[in-house]
Design an enzyme around this catalytic site. Structure first.
Site, PDB file in Angstrom:
ATOM      1  N   ARG A 564      -8.472   6.304  -4.291  1.00 16.58           N
ATOM      2  CA  ARG A 564      -8.024   5.286  -3.338  1.00 16.58           C
ATOM      3  C   ARG A 564      -8.962   4.076  -3.375  1.00 16.58           C
ATOM      4  O   ARG A 564     -10.171   4.236  -3.495  1.00 16.58           O
ATOM      5  CB  ARG A 564      -8.013   5.845  -1.912  1.00 16.58           C
ATOM      6  CG  ARG A 564      -7.121   7.036  -1.687  1.00 16.58           C
ATOM      7  CD  ARG A 564      -5.668   6.754  -1.746  1.00 16.58           C
ATOM      8  NE  ARG A 564      -5.228   5.726  -0.829  1.00 16.58           N
ATOM      9  CZ  ARG A 564      -3.930   5.462  -0.599  1.00 16.58           C
ATOM     10  NH1 ARG A 564      -2.977   6.181  -1.192  1.00 16.58           N
ATOM     11  NH2 ARG A 564      -3.588   4.509   0.218  1.00 16.58           N
ATOM     12  N   ILE A 565      -8.374   2.922  -3.223  1.00 16.59           N
ATOM     13  CA  ILE A 565      -9.211   1.720  -3.140  1.00 16.59           C
ATOM     14  C   ILE A 565      -9.121   1.124  -1.736  1.00 16.59           C
ATOM     15  O   ILE A 565      -9.643   0.078  -1.461  1.00 16.59           O
ATOM     16  CB  ILE A 565      -8.836   0.673  -4.216  1.00 16.59           C
ATOM     17  CG1 ILE A 565      -7.335   0.626  -4.447  1.00 16.59           C
ATOM     18  CG2 ILE A 565      -9.495   0.973  -5.534  1.00 16.59           C
ATOM     19  CD1 ILE A 565      -6.617  -0.353  -3.677  1.00 16.59           C
ATOM     20  N   ASP A 566      -8.420   1.830  -0.848  1.00 18.91           N
ATOM     21  CA  ASP A 566      -8.359   1.345   0.531  1.00 18.91           C
ATOM     22  C   ASP A 566      -9.169   2.293   1.418  1.00 18.91           C
ATOM     23  O   ASP A 566      -9.979   3.063   0.931  1.00 18.91           O
ATOM     24  CB  ASP A 566      -6.903   1.234   0.996  1.00 18.91           C
ATOM     25  CG  ASP A 566      -6.172   2.572   0.854  1.00 18.91           C
ATOM     26  OD1 ASP A 566      -6.830   3.592   0.560  1.00 18.91           O
ATOM     27  OD2 ASP A 566      -4.947   2.582   1.046  1.00 18.91           O
ATOM     28  N   ASP A 567      -8.940   2.230   2.701  1.00 17.09           N
ATOM     29  CA  ASP A 567      -9.754   3.033   3.609  1.00 17.09           C
ATOM     30  C   ASP A 567      -9.153   4.399   3.869  1.00 17.09           C
ATOM     31  O   ASP A 567      -9.185   4.911   4.986  1.00 17.09           O
ATOM     32  CB  ASP A 567      -9.947   2.268   4.927  1.00 17.09           C
ATOM     33  CG  ASP A 567     -10.782   1.029   4.697  1.00 17.09           C
ATOM     34  OD1 ASP A 567     -11.626   1.073   3.779  1.00 17.09           O
ATOM     35  OD2 ASP A 567     -10.584   0.038   5.405  1.00 17.09           O
TER      36      ASP A 567
END
Ligand code: PRX
Length: 697
Positions: A564-567
């Site tokens: 994942r590159i988000d939170d």
């Protein structure tokens, strides 16, 4: 356009174009090599007993090109395998969509004008074709010796009884039904019963807390809640009904919302009726009402774009998102992916260990297999109870041919030692699957060498709650595998790797994984929150669906998901947003603020590392830590509890007050020597304070 098509073709045919099956001369190490280089291919010899559906990369590429160039013909042909009460409009394209917020609202439609019913296609259709006596579900209880076998006819009758009950309680098309149950056959039956009458099911994983359940109930206001008295997982007893009662009380206290009907399956293996908490008038015992219902029930013919179900998942902010899937597209996509990804053959015994509380349990425990008239195993328990050989004992018991699980389970079993595997024969297995998180090379090889004895391909399937079904995966025996790569996109899936400015990259590259056209299984909206849907998936990069994952594409066109590159944090394959955990911590009286990041975890894939700043006067203690952990368990569920709570005097922030998670991630992962550029910090002294306060792990 032609240019786009050329690029597509070049992706498909990059690298060695001699991928044509099994006898080609690609560089291939012996599959038994303990640590494979990332770019080595693994070729699994074909089983002479079966002809796989896809036998070469060329065959796949041809079909893939058809699916992109002429989706109407491609998907229209596949959709004809199902019964449609009324055919879709043929005067317009099979799919209409807009992925570009600049051009207006985002929407996706498939099979418009068509009327069908997924329950009919999953059950009635097979019974009418004379397959009523074929086993549909083989259920295995938590404790050895408890099992059950339901044929397609059994499943249909049982499902109809539940539908009739729901109808009698005035549940109608479009009403929501919340299902909060353990992995017993009644769970998929309840889902199918809703689908039959057009009610929208919202299954909530039975590991969620009363608080989390209440949030989901208050978001969708179901007419009925279906649950179970209690159940066992390993040696733990979970008193589910008490959790439901607490949750419904919260709904009442908070929004004065109450439900008229709570249907409770009495699980005699785990509880006594008289010990179950009860609210007369509202609560009904399943066993008192369902058996008396008629075993045939009417069907609601659903327009293809009518909602089928909603399922909550974590986004990058605190509040879970109610992902909505619709009948026609989801039906076709779940069934077709099942058929090809698992190379489904008559006589297969399919076992996906996922819980129906997650999307994998919707698509590959319930709908995908049943739509293909498969026989599937459902298991109530955990992989290590009573010992780490339980999965393999079940594989032998039911002669499972296709086994699909998550990397976290593979790593848990690997850590328990090979003897638990070798004790059981596993000779029925012909195909293995992995889903939910990146599979590391060590776990991949163990799965391949020890569990599959080097004879079973591993399909590493990448997808999401929002995509409905598998998007990237090897098709077994279609092309060589590479451990850790989900390899190539499924039919109809147009992947794009984009840079941070939203420009598409070509050839071998790394970037954000996006999807540039619609596929039948894409979620159509978030329940009553279309703005958030547009915001979450379509506003980051204009014209693309943004997955939230990073990826690499190699010279062979294979995709490697980097996470994942988000939170969002992926703990044992469970999606948890940093915001969800932070809001629980911030709600503690003693907590001034907090920030949560992911750390690598040997078994769970990722673990949660929480930084907490205490209010003036509060002092860190073991007791405080315990109470913080307890709150997370209570508010979300045990699986979301942080591994580490780091009491820190402050958080690193930019001048505009934004927490710099990048720095926190480095500190949590022990990479203090590589903190990178600290110039945008409002107060750089805070970093030293955080480092000094780091707990020893
Ligand atoms: O980060 C990816 C990871 O799981 C996320 C989706 O989670 P969820 O909606 O809960 O669905 C899980 C089951 C489909 C993705 O954004 N993920 C899922 N499968 C893989 C994966 N990461 C790497 N490899 C996979 N095979």
């Amino acid at each position: 356009s032609e240019a786009r098509l050329k690029i597509l073709l070049s992706h498909l045919n990059t690298g060695n174009t001699s991928f044509s099956g099994l006898s080609f001369g690609v560089p291939c190490r012996q599959a038994s090599a303990p640590q494979q280089e990332r770019n080595d291919y693994v070729i699994i010899p074909r089983n002479p007993m079966f002809t796989p559906r896809i036998t070469s990369r060329e065959q796949y590429s041809r079909m893939y090109m058809d699916s992109i160039q002429d989706p109407s013909t491609f998907w229209g042909r596949l959709a004809q395998d199902f019964y449609w009460r009324k055919g879709w409009n043929t005067s317009q394209p099979l799919c209409k969509y807009n992925f570009d917020v600049q051009r207006g609202p985002i929407f996706v439609e498939w099979f418009r004008g068509g009327y069908t019913n997924i329950c009919y296609n999953a059950l009635d259709r097979h019974v009418l074709a004379g397959k009523g006596e074929q086993p549909a579900l083989l259920w295995e209880g938590n404790d050895a010796g408890q099992d059950m076998r339901l044929t397609y006819q059994d499943l249909l009758s049982y499902t109809c009884q539940i539908s009739n009950f729901l109808l009698a309680r005035n549940v109608a098309k479009g009403d929501r039904v919340c299902i909060y149950m353990p992995m017993i056959p009644e769970l998929p039956c309840a889902m199918l019963a809703c689908a039959r009458i057009g009610a929208i099911h919202s299954v909530v994983f039975a590991g969620f807390s009363a608080e989390a359940l209440a949030g989901r109930i208050l978001d969708c206001h179901p007419k009925v809640v279906i649950t179970c008295s209690a159940f066992k997982r390993g040696n733990k007893l979970i008193d589910l009904k008490t959790i439901v009662d607490a949750s419904l009380q919260l709904c009442l206290d908070r929004e004065n919302f109450s439900i008229d009907t709570c249907l409770v399956y009495h699980n005699h293996r785990a509880s006594l009726r008289e010990d179950t908490s009860w609210k007369g008038g509202r609560d009904l015992w399943w066993q008192d009402v369902i058996p008396g219902m008629a075993k045939e029930a009417p069907l609601e013919w659903m327009e293809a774009e009518d909602p089928l179900f909603m399922l909550y998942t974590s986004g990058s902010t605190g509040k879970p998102k109610g992902v909505v899937h619709t009948v026609g597209g989801y039906m076709v996509f779940s069934a077709v992916t099942f058929k090809y990804v698992f190379d489904h053959q008559p006589g297969d015994i399919f076992w996906c260990t996922a819980d129906c509380g997650w999307i994998t349990g919707h698509t590959y425990v319930t709908y995908g297999p049943l739509l293909n008239c498969a026989t599937c195993v459902i298991y109530e328990g955990i992989p290590v109870w009573p010992d780490a050989g339980r999965y393999w004992q079940i594989v032998d018991k039911f002669k499972v041919t296709t086994f699909h699980t998550a990397p976290t389970a593979i790593r848990t079993l690997e850590a328990s030692g090979d003897k638990f595997v070798k004790k059981h024969s596993r000779k029925s297995l012909r195909l293995l699957g992995s889903v939910g998180e990146p599979i590391n090379s060590k776990a991949w090889w163990w799965y391949h060498d020890i569990v599959g004895e080097k004879r079973c391909p591993i399909v590493d399937t990448w997808w999401q709650t929002e995509t409905g079904a598998t998007m990237i995966s090897p098709l077994p025996w279609g092309w060589p595998l590479k451990p850790g790569s989900a390899t190539l996109p499924f039919f109809g899936v147009q992947l794009a790797v984009v840079d941070q400015n939203g420009n598409e990259k070509h050839g071998a590259c790394e970037g954000f994984l996006c999807i540039k056209g619609p596929w039948p299984g894409i979620a159509r909206t978030l329940y009553l929150n279309h703005d958030r849907y547009e915001q979450s998936y379509f506003k980051t990069f204009s014209g693309y669906y943004t997955t939230g994952d990073g990826c690499k594409r190699d010279n062979d066109g294979y995709y490697w998901i980097t996470g994942r590159i988000d939170d969002v944090i992926n703990v044992s394959g469970h999606r948890i947003s940093t915001g969800e955990v932070e809001s629980v911590l911030n709600a503690q009286d003693t907590c001034a603020e907090s920030a949560v990041v992911a750390i690598p975890h040997e078994v769970k894939g990722q673990g949660i590392y929480a930084f907490a700043v205490l209010v003036q006067g509060a002092t860190p203690s073991e007791e405080l830590k315990r109470s913080y952990l307890l709150s997370v368990r209570k508010e979300i569920g045990a699986f979301a509890a942080p591994e580490v709570i780091h009491w820190t005097p402050g958080l690193p922030k930019t001048r505009s007050g934004k927490v710099m998670r990048r720095i926190l991630r480095k500190i949590a992962c022990g990479e203090e020597n590589d903190l990178g550029d600290l110039s945008s910090l409002a107060d750089s002294a805070v970093v030293d304070d955080i480092l000094k306060s780091k707990p020893s792990q």
